[in-house]
Write a protein that holds these residues in place. Structure first.
Motif, PDB file in Angstrom:
ATOM      1  N   VAL A 141       0.854  -1.327  -0.126  1.00 51.12           N
ATOM      2  CA  VAL A 141      -0.054  -0.032  -0.018  1.00 51.12           C
ATOM      3  C   VAL A 141       0.886   1.210  -0.098  1.00 51.12           C
ATOM      4  O   VAL A 141       0.720   2.357  -0.699  1.00 51.12           O
ATOM      5  N   GLY A 142       1.924   1.200   0.643  1.00 51.58           N
ATOM      6  CA  GLY A 142       2.836   2.269   0.703  1.00 51.58           C
ATOM      7  C   GLY A 142       3.324   2.713  -0.480  1.00 51.58           C
ATOM      8  O   GLY A 142       3.618   3.911  -0.921  1.00 51.58           O
ATOM      9  N   ALA A 190       0.963  -2.695  -6.930  1.00 53.72           N
ATOM     10  CA  ALA A 190       2.207  -2.643  -6.342  1.00 53.72           C
ATOM     11  C   ALA A 190       2.183  -3.874  -5.366  1.00 53.72           C
ATOM     12  O   ALA A 190       1.061  -4.627  -5.070  1.00 53.72           O
ATOM     13  N   ALA A 191       3.432  -4.531  -5.337  1.00 50.67           N
ATOM     14  CA  ALA A 191       3.399  -5.777  -4.509  1.00 50.67           C
ATOM     15  C   ALA A 191       4.715  -5.703  -3.443  1.00 50.67           C
ATOM     16  O   ALA A 191       5.431  -4.870  -3.916  1.00 50.67           O
ATOM     17  N   GLU A 192       4.617  -6.371  -2.425  1.00 53.06           N
ATOM     18  CA  GLU A 192       5.620  -6.602  -1.606  1.00 53.06           C
ATOM     19  C   GLU A 192       5.770  -8.164  -1.138  1.00 53.06           C
ATOM     20  O   GLU A 192       4.845  -8.713  -0.661  1.00 53.06           O
ATOM     21  N   CYS A 202       1.937  -9.249  -0.357  1.00 51.47           N
ATOM     22  CA  CYS A 202       0.797  -8.479  -0.418  1.00 51.47           C
ATOM     23  C   CYS A 202       0.858  -7.948  -1.797  1.00 51.47           C
ATOM     24  O   CYS A 202       1.772  -7.888  -2.495  1.00 51.47           O
ATOM     25  N   VAL A 203      -0.376  -7.696  -2.245  1.00 46.97           N
ATOM     26  CA  VAL A 203      -0.475  -6.640  -3.535  1.00 46.97           C
ATOM     27  C   VAL A 203      -1.483  -5.832  -3.167  1.00 46.97           C
ATOM     28  O   VAL A 203      -2.299  -5.836  -2.201  1.00 46.97           O
ATOM     29  N   ALA A 204      -1.606  -4.500  -3.830  1.00 44.77           N
ATOM     30  CA  ALA A 204      -2.263  -3.428  -3.702  1.00 44.77           C
ATOM     31  C   ALA A 204      -2.365  -2.636  -4.944  1.00 44.77           C
ATOM     32  O   ALA A 204      -1.768  -2.555  -5.983  1.00 44.77           O
ATOM     33  N   ALA A 205      -3.808  -1.942  -4.848  1.00 42.69           N
ATOM     34  CA  ALA A 205      -4.142  -1.015  -5.933  1.00 42.69           C
ATOM     35  C   ALA A 205      -4.511   0.201  -5.642  1.00 42.69           C
ATOM     36  O   ALA A 205      -4.937   0.440  -4.252  1.00 42.69           O
TER      37      ALA A 205
END
Length: 255
Positions: A141-142, A190-192, A202-205
């Motif tokens: 997310v960041g 985004a992924a981490e 994690c994945v984020a949008a």
């Protein structure tokens, strides 16, 4: 802007200490952490307790935790912030679909703050909480939120201090972070991979407001025992859909 009131600043400093650790502190610990005189700490803690901002911890003599008044203020804030309320609803819908932990977070300086969270239905799951603060560069997310900043604002953030790691996988080199953020801009995801927690990926949008500005990010977190490339692709698509749904609830009408 008017002058800051020292006594109020000190009282707020004390309250913010309770966001750390297990959420309980004794007066001597507060003295140690704030470096304030014992008499000052005693008076401030007594005042905060009298107004129900702090309460004694049952069966732990001399220790305090946050009181009901802080909860009431936080609840009123959440009620007035559509993003938190709608984020919780969408996070629930996404979590019901995938069975994994879902967060919605916003950027504050160089950190992210989780404003909504729904737990996984699995026995093995990520342990976290709404209200938690983490370094932005260590989270999906960041990184999504950093990638959405204007260039000048991003460079200002990157210039504020060292990129401290949370795990051996955390990005601590600014050039590597810039390259990762450019990839995120190109893909929109985004992924981490075990960068904030050695056991979680994690994945984020991005979540956009009515004007199209990125105001938050929605992520799906999965223990590495359930993480595969195929699962990452599936969850990235689901995170993008959830973020799009939340953006629509906030008034965004674009793609």
């Amino acid at each position: 802007m008017g002058r800051l009131v020292p006594a109020v600043t000190r009282a707020l400093d004390i309250l913010e200490l309770f966001l750390q650790g297990d959420g309980t502190l004794s007066a001597p610990e507060i003295v140690q952490k704030t470096q304030l005189p014992r008499t000052t700490v005693h008076e401030l803690v007594t005042t905060l307790a009298a107004r129900s901002y702090l309460v004694p911890v049952p069966e732990q003599q001399g220790r305090f935790r946050l009181g009901v008044r802080t909860y009431q203020l936080g609840s009123r804030y959440a009620e007035q912030l559509d993003l938190a309320a709608e984020g919780q609803r969408v996070a629930r819908e996404v979590a019901d679909t995938c069975g994994e932990t879902v967060h919605v977070a916003v950027l504050e300086d160089a950190d992210v703050i989780y404003i909504a969270k729904v737990d996984s239905t699995h026995a093995v799951r990520m342990v976290s909480a709404a209200g938690r603060r983490l370094p932005a560069h260590c989270t999906s997310v960041g990184k999504m939120l950093l990638a959405s900043l204007p260039p000048d604002a991003l460079e200002e953030q990157l210039g504020k201090g060292e990129l401290q790691p949370m795990t051996p996988n955390s990005i601590t080199d600014r050039d590597k972070l810039r390259a990762a953020l450019q990839d995120i801009r190109e893909t929109g995801i985004a992924a981490e991979h075990q960068e904030s927690n050695p056991d979680v990926s994690c994945v984020a949008a991005p979540v956009r407001d009515r004007s199209g500005r990125v105001v938050a990010a929605l992520s799906i977190s999965v223990p590495v025992t359930r993480w595969t490339e195929q699962r990452e692709e599936e969850l990235a698509e689901l995170a993008a859909k959830g973020a799009s749904d939340l953006s629509g609830r906030l008034g965004f009408r674009g793609r």
